[in-house]
Design a protein around this motif. Sequence first.
Motif, PDB file in Angstrom:
ATOM      1  N   ARG A 281      11.178 -14.240 111.510  1.00 52.07           N
ATOM      2  CA  ARG A 281      10.754 -13.805 110.178  1.00 52.07           C
ATOM      3  C   ARG A 281      11.609 -14.455 109.102  1.00 52.07           C
ATOM      4  O   ARG A 281      12.807 -14.650 109.296  1.00 52.07           O
ATOM      5  CB  ARG A 281      10.889 -12.276 110.039  1.00 52.07           C
ATOM      6  CG  ARG A 281       9.762 -11.499 110.715  1.00 52.07           C
ATOM      7  CD  ARG A 281       9.691 -10.073 110.175  1.00 52.07           C
ATOM      8  NE  ARG A 281      11.004  -9.436 110.164  1.00 52.07           N
ATOM      9  CZ  ARG A 281      11.474  -8.732 109.151  1.00 52.07           C
ATOM     10  NH1 ARG A 281      10.777  -8.595 108.058  1.00 52.07           N
ATOM     11  NH2 ARG A 281      12.659  -8.155 109.219  1.00 52.07           N
TER      12      ARG A 281
ATOM     13  N   SER B  39      16.698  -1.491 101.205  1.00 55.83           N
ATOM     14  CA  SER B  39      17.121  -1.783 102.565  1.00 55.83           C
ATOM     15  C   SER B  39      16.230  -2.859 103.186  1.00 55.83           C
ATOM     16  O   SER B  39      15.011  -2.821 103.039  1.00 55.83           O
ATOM     17  CB  SER B  39      17.040  -0.484 103.383  1.00 55.83           C
ATOM     18  OG  SER B  39      17.546  -0.716 104.655  1.00 55.83           O
ATOM     19  N   GLY B  40      16.867  -3.831 103.829  1.00 51.40           N
ATOM     20  CA  GLY B  40      16.109  -4.852 104.553  1.00 51.40           C
ATOM     21  C   GLY B  40      15.667  -6.036 103.708  1.00 51.40           C
ATOM     22  O   GLY B  40      14.983  -6.927 104.201  1.00 51.40           O
TER      23      GLY B  40
ATOM     24  N   GLY C 218      17.448  -8.449 102.519  1.00 46.58           N
ATOM     25  CA  GLY C 218      18.174  -9.687 102.799  1.00 46.58           C
ATOM     26  C   GLY C 218      19.525  -9.808 102.108  1.00 46.58           C
ATOM     27  O   GLY C 218      20.120 -10.900 102.083  1.00 46.58           O
ATOM     28  N   LYS C 219      20.053  -8.714 101.600  1.00 46.90           N
ATOM     29  CA  LYS C 219      21.329  -8.756 100.873  1.00 46.90           C
ATOM     30  C   LYS C 219      22.483  -9.167 101.798  1.00 46.90           C
ATOM     31  O   LYS C 219      23.240 -10.093 101.495  1.00 46.90           O
ATOM     32  CB  LYS C 219      21.655  -7.380 100.254  1.00 46.90           C
ATOM     33  CG  LYS C 219      20.574  -6.829  99.339  1.00 46.90           C
ATOM     34  CD  LYS C 219      20.968  -5.489  98.752  1.00 46.90           C
ATOM     35  CE  LYS C 219      21.128  -4.370  99.774  1.00 46.90           C
ATOM     36  NZ  LYS C 219      19.887  -3.962 100.435  1.00 46.90           N
ATOM     37  N   THR C 220      22.627  -8.449 102.923  1.00 46.17           N
ATOM     38  CA  THR C 220      23.730  -8.741 103.844  1.00 46.17           C
ATOM     39  C   THR C 220      23.586 -10.147 104.424  1.00 46.17           C
ATOM     40  O   THR C 220      24.573 -10.880 104.545  1.00 46.17           O
ATOM     41  CB  THR C 220      23.784  -7.683 104.966  1.00 46.17           C
ATOM     42  OG1 THR C 220      24.067  -6.410 104.366  1.00 46.17           O
ATOM     43  CG2 THR C 220      24.859  -8.001 105.986  1.00 46.17           C
ATOM     44  N   THR C 221      22.365 -10.535 104.733  1.00 52.96           N
ATOM     45  CA  THR C 221      22.126 -11.877 105.274  1.00 52.96           C
ATOM     46  C   THR C 221      22.606 -12.936 104.271  1.00 52.96           C
ATOM     47  O   THR C 221      23.274 -13.908 104.645  1.00 52.96           O
ATOM     48  CB  THR C 221      20.626 -12.058 105.593  1.00 52.96           C
ATOM     49  OG1 THR C 221      20.223 -11.006 106.480  1.00 52.96           O
ATOM     50  CG2 THR C 221      20.355 -13.407 106.227  1.00 52.96           C
TER      51      THR C 221
HETATM   52  N1  LIG Z   1      20.094 -11.321 113.767  1.00 51.40           N
HETATM   53  C1  LIG Z   1      18.919 -10.857 113.342  1.00 51.40           C
HETATM   54  N2  LIG Z   1      17.778 -11.037 114.055  1.00 51.40           N
HETATM   55  C2  LIG Z   1      16.580 -10.595 113.617  1.00 51.40           C
HETATM   56  N3  LIG Z   1      16.416  -9.939 112.449  1.00 51.40           N
HETATM   57  C3  LIG Z   1      17.494  -9.732 111.697  1.00 51.40           C
HETATM   58  C4  LIG Z   1      18.816 -10.172 112.088  1.00 51.40           C
HETATM   59  N4  LIG Z   1      19.690  -9.821 111.126  1.00 51.40           N
HETATM   60  C5  LIG Z   1      18.962  -9.184 110.177  1.00 51.40           C
HETATM   61  N5  LIG Z   1      17.659  -9.122 110.503  1.00 51.40           N
HETATM   62  C6  LIG Z   1      16.584  -8.525 109.705  1.00 51.40           C
HETATM   63  O1  LIG Z   1      16.615  -9.103 108.431  1.00 51.40           O
HETATM   64  C7  LIG Z   1      16.222  -8.163 107.434  1.00 51.40           C
HETATM   65  C8  LIG Z   1      17.249  -8.168 106.327  1.00 51.40           C
HETATM   66  O2  LIG Z   1      18.490  -7.720 106.836  1.00 51.40           O
HETATM   67  P1  LIG Z   1      19.773  -7.541 105.905  1.00 51.40           P
HETATM   68  O3  LIG Z   1      20.832  -6.958 106.759  1.00 51.40           O
HETATM   69  O4  LIG Z   1      20.066  -8.806 105.205  1.00 51.40           O
HETATM   70  O5  LIG Z   1      19.223  -6.464 104.867  1.00 51.40           O
HETATM   71  P2  LIG Z   1      19.985  -5.680 103.713  1.00 51.40           P
HETATM   72  O6  LIG Z   1      19.289  -6.032 102.446  1.00 51.40           O
HETATM   73  O7  LIG Z   1      21.432  -5.908 103.791  1.00 51.40           O
HETATM   74  O8  LIG Z   1      19.621  -4.173 104.052  1.00 51.40           O
HETATM   75  P3  LIG Z   1      20.532  -2.825 104.053  1.00 51.40           P
HETATM   76  O9  LIG Z   1      20.511  -2.336 102.635  1.00 51.40           O
HETATM   77  O10 LIG Z   1      19.758  -1.913 104.940  1.00 51.40           O
HETATM   78  O11 LIG Z   1      21.885  -3.168 104.575  1.00 51.40           O
HETATM   79  C9  LIG Z   1      16.097  -6.824 108.152  1.00 51.40           C
HETATM   80  O12 LIG Z   1      14.733  -6.569 108.376  1.00 51.40           O
HETATM   81  C10 LIG Z   1      16.820  -7.058 109.449  1.00 51.40           C
HETATM   82  O13 LIG Z   1      16.260  -6.269 110.483  1.00 51.40           O
END
Ligand SMILES: Nc1ncnc2c1ncn2[C@@H]1O[C@H](COP(=O)(O)OP(=O)(O)OP(=O)(O)O)[C@@H](O)[C@H]1O
Length: 363
Positions: free
Chosen positions: A22, A44-45, A47-50
């Motif tokens: 994805r 949530s989800g 993509g911030k942490t990514t």
């Molecule tokens: N290693 C991975 N493999 C597959 N999907 C992943 C992986 N890491 C993250 N994801 C997916 O990527 C999307 C974004 O994740 P991310 O951690 O960046 O979100 P976020 O904005 O930090 O959310 P939160 O506020 O919940 O921490 C989520 O749907 C997560 O399940």
Amino acid sequence: MNDNEQPSGLTLTGVGKILGGRTIVDDLDLWVGKGELVCLLGPSGCGKTTTLRMIAGFLTPDVGTITIDGADVTGVPPEKRPTAMVFQNYALWPHMTVFENVAYPLKLRRTPRNEITARVHEMLELVNLMHHEKSRPARISGGEQQRVALARALVQRPAVLLLDEPLSNLDAKLRVRVREDIREIQQRLGITTVIVTHDQDEALSISDRVAVMNAGRIEQYSTPTVLYRSPATRFVGGFVGAMNTIRAELRTGADGPVAVVGGAGLPIESASATTSGSGILGVRPENVLLGAKSDGAGATIVRAIPRGHFTEVVVQLIADTEEPVELRSYIDDRSPVAALGAGDQVGVRLHSVLPYDENGVLR
Ligand SMILES: Nc1ncnc2c1ncn2[C@@H]1O[C@H](COP(=O)(O)OP(=O)(O)OP(=O)(O)O)[C@@H](O)[C@H]1O
Ligand SMILES: [Mg+2]
């Protein structure tokens, strides 16, 4: 600056990441000026942490470039980057003292012992924890653990400080105090900083600029004031602060602009409402003004919710629409409708409105 020269601070250009088949981060551009504090804000989800992990080097982008103070770091491993990260759970070593935790990154870099002592003490002074240098993490409070994690990041003298939901493990009161501490230290050191949060209150109160993310993209990147007053999309307006959305037609009446909903006309006070035609209107609750029955469009109070220093009043417009149209307003004790309750009739005017097109983009 010529074409191939990058600005100082942090830049992300066309950054994308696919995980588990994805698209998680999609063609993302971001510039954080040197010394600026920027929050990545979004649900949530999104993509911030990514995104933060790519800046730190724990993840490599599939496409795009990341630069820090003009140098391309896209393929550089985390320990060789001028970045330091504070994690949500602090990730302190339980068997080490506060001093040893903060000293750890310097030991890894084989810094001379007396330099380590001086730099660790300088950081512990900065975060006000000298008296705990010999304590173990389990013996100090959550807020203090957070400051140890901050000191351990700052002792590395990074060019860019990264924090992922740094306050989510703290109770509401402490969260406000620690975020002010972080902002104060960040400004004192003038360090370029990116904080990930899903708390809009936190983002608005400490940032120079906020990047609102939705589904792997940045929907708007602005100062807190602009973000709140002129949300570029319905999504941003709904995510940053509360917003009523109604389907209405904007017209210019004899007494100025009016939003017409099912035959009812809501007078708009602000002269800035010059757009005409029908679409979605966003209205902040503080811009929904309630007064005497004859003053504006007729409505009935549905409920009044005391919220401490103000009251949230939900009214239903008396209008010929398929679905009932409700508007949320904030009033205080001085409001002419303060003594009224559910079932009572009021008049509704709007102070200002945000006209959005069918795609949810500000017109
Ligand atoms: N290693 C991975 N493999 C597959 N999907 C992943 C992986 N890491 C993250 N994801 C997916 O990527 C999307 C974004 O994740 P991310 O951690 O960046 O979100 P976020 O904005 O930090 O959310 P939160 O506020 O919940 O921490 C989520 O749907 C997560 O399940
Ligand atoms: Mg996250």
